[in-house]
Design a protein around this motif. Structure first.
Motif, PDB file in Angstrom:
ATOM      1  N   CYS A   2     -25.120 -46.811 -28.955  1.00 56.82           N
ATOM      2  CA  CYS A   2     -25.248 -48.309 -28.996  1.00 56.82           C
ATOM      3  C   CYS A   2     -23.874 -48.770 -28.268  1.00 56.82           C
ATOM      4  O   CYS A   2     -22.770 -48.155 -28.369  1.00 56.82           O
ATOM      5  CB  CYS A   2     -25.073 -48.584 -30.426  1.00 56.82           C
ATOM      6  N   ARG A   3     -24.171 -49.917 -27.293  1.00 57.50           N
ATOM      7  CA  ARG A   3     -22.839 -50.102 -26.476  1.00 57.50           C
ATOM      8  C   ARG A   3     -22.671 -51.496 -26.634  1.00 57.50           C
ATOM      9  O   ARG A   3     -21.649 -51.894 -25.706  1.00 57.50           O
ATOM     10  CB  ARG A   3     -23.177 -49.861 -24.893  1.00 57.50           C
ATOM     11  N   HIS A   4     -22.839 -52.278 -27.588  1.00 56.11           N
ATOM     12  CA  HIS A   4     -22.456 -53.654 -27.948  1.00 56.11           C
ATOM     13  C   HIS A   4     -21.727 -53.647 -29.349  1.00 56.11           C
ATOM     14  O   HIS A   4     -21.736 -52.360 -30.098  1.00 56.11           O
ATOM     15  CB  HIS A   4     -23.662 -54.379 -27.982  1.00 56.11           C
ATOM     16  N   ASP A   5     -21.391 -54.931 -29.485  1.00 51.87           N
ATOM     17  CA  ASP A   5     -20.286 -54.997 -30.998  1.00 51.87           C
ATOM     18  C   ASP A   5     -21.039 -56.035 -31.656  1.00 51.87           C
ATOM     19  O   ASP A   5     -21.281 -57.244 -31.037  1.00 51.87           O
ATOM     20  CB  ASP A   5     -18.880 -55.208 -30.359  1.00 51.87           C
ATOM     21  N   PRO A   6     -21.097 -56.157 -33.040  1.00 51.69           N
ATOM     22  CA  PRO A   6     -20.992 -54.920 -33.626  1.00 51.69           C
ATOM     23  C   PRO A   6     -22.053 -53.844 -33.137  1.00 51.69           C
ATOM     24  O   PRO A   6     -23.143 -54.372 -33.059  1.00 51.69           O
ATOM     25  CB  PRO A   6     -21.067 -55.256 -35.064  1.00 51.69           C
ATOM     26  N   PRO A   7     -21.677 -52.601 -33.520  1.00 51.21           N
ATOM     27  CA  PRO A   7     -22.744 -51.511 -33.288  1.00 51.21           C
ATOM     28  C   PRO A   7     -24.038 -51.588 -34.057  1.00 51.21           C
ATOM     29  O   PRO A   7     -23.802 -52.092 -35.416  1.00 51.21           O
ATOM     30  CB  PRO A   7     -21.963 -50.319 -33.331  1.00 51.21           C
ATOM     31  N   CYS A   8     -24.941 -50.878 -33.646  1.00 50.66           N
ATOM     32  CA  CYS A   8     -26.422 -50.975 -34.675  1.00 50.66           C
ATOM     33  C   CYS A   8     -26.190 -49.847 -35.558  1.00 50.66           C
ATOM     34  O   CYS A   8     -25.406 -49.099 -35.421  1.00 50.66           O
ATOM     35  CB  CYS A   8     -27.676 -50.641 -33.711  1.00 50.66           C
ATOM     36  N   PRO A   9     -26.992 -49.987 -36.595  1.00 47.27           N
ATOM     37  CA  PRO A   9     -26.813 -48.914 -37.600  1.00 47.27           C
ATOM     38  C   PRO A   9     -27.445 -47.672 -36.836  1.00 47.27           C
ATOM     39  O   PRO A   9     -28.215 -47.692 -36.137  1.00 47.27           O
ATOM     40  CB  PRO A   9     -28.038 -49.235 -38.623  1.00 47.27           C
ATOM     41  N   CYS A  34     -32.200 -49.519 -30.303  1.00 43.36           N
ATOM     42  CA  CYS A  34     -30.838 -49.018 -29.475  1.00 43.36           C
ATOM     43  C   CYS A  34     -30.309 -47.720 -30.191  1.00 43.36           C
ATOM     44  O   CYS A  34     -29.717 -46.996 -29.462  1.00 43.36           O
ATOM     45  CB  CYS A  34     -29.901 -50.209 -29.943  1.00 43.36           C
ATOM     46  N   ASN A  35     -30.511 -47.564 -31.213  1.00 43.29           N
ATOM     47  CA  ASN A  35     -30.081 -46.303 -32.111  1.00 43.29           C
ATOM     48  C   ASN A  35     -30.889 -45.131 -31.573  1.00 43.29           C
ATOM     49  O   ASN A  35     -30.651 -43.892 -32.348  1.00 43.29           O
ATOM     50  CB  ASN A  35     -29.936 -46.182 -33.496  1.00 43.29           C
ATOM     51  N   GLY A  36     -32.086 -45.252 -30.944  1.00 43.70           N
ATOM     52  CA  GLY A  36     -32.856 -43.945 -30.450  1.00 43.70           C
ATOM     53  C   GLY A  36     -34.147 -44.017 -31.272  1.00 43.70           C
ATOM     54  O   GLY A  36     -34.871 -43.016 -31.192  1.00 43.70           O
ATOM     55  N   VAL A  37     -34.291 -44.804 -32.412  1.00 40.41           N
ATOM     56  CA  VAL A  37     -35.389 -44.709 -33.284  1.00 40.41           C
ATOM     57  C   VAL A  37     -36.696 -45.282 -32.462  1.00 40.41           C
ATOM     58  O   VAL A  37     -36.496 -46.156 -32.006  1.00 40.41           O
ATOM     59  CB  VAL A  37     -35.203 -45.139 -34.581  1.00 40.41           C
TER      60      VAL A  37
END
Length: 66
Positions: A2-9, A34-37
């Motif tokens: 995840c490259r944004h703020d706040p980051p994803c779970p 975004c977390n690959g799920v």
């Protein structure tokens, strides 16, 4: 990942489905988060490490008026 703020779970977190959508295919019924799920339309999931989360649709209410 995840490259944004706040980051994803994280993919291991209980709220992993709250991550942002990266890619989506409504015809095939999947969404890459975004977390690959990989989230499927039937609510099943494939985690980045290869683990499978069975579909977890809410129970259909009984006795509903028709």
């Amino acid at each position: 990942m995840c490259r944004h703020d706040p980051p994803c779970p994280a993919a291991e977190a209980s709220d992993r489905e709250a991550a942002r959508t990266v890619l989506r295919d409504d015809v095939l019924g999947w969404t890459l988060l975004c977390n690959g799920v990989l989230l499927f339309a039937d609510t099943g999931e494939l985690l980045p490490d290869g683990r499978i989360i069975a579909p977890h649709r809410p129970a259909v209410p009984t006795g509903a008026a028709v």
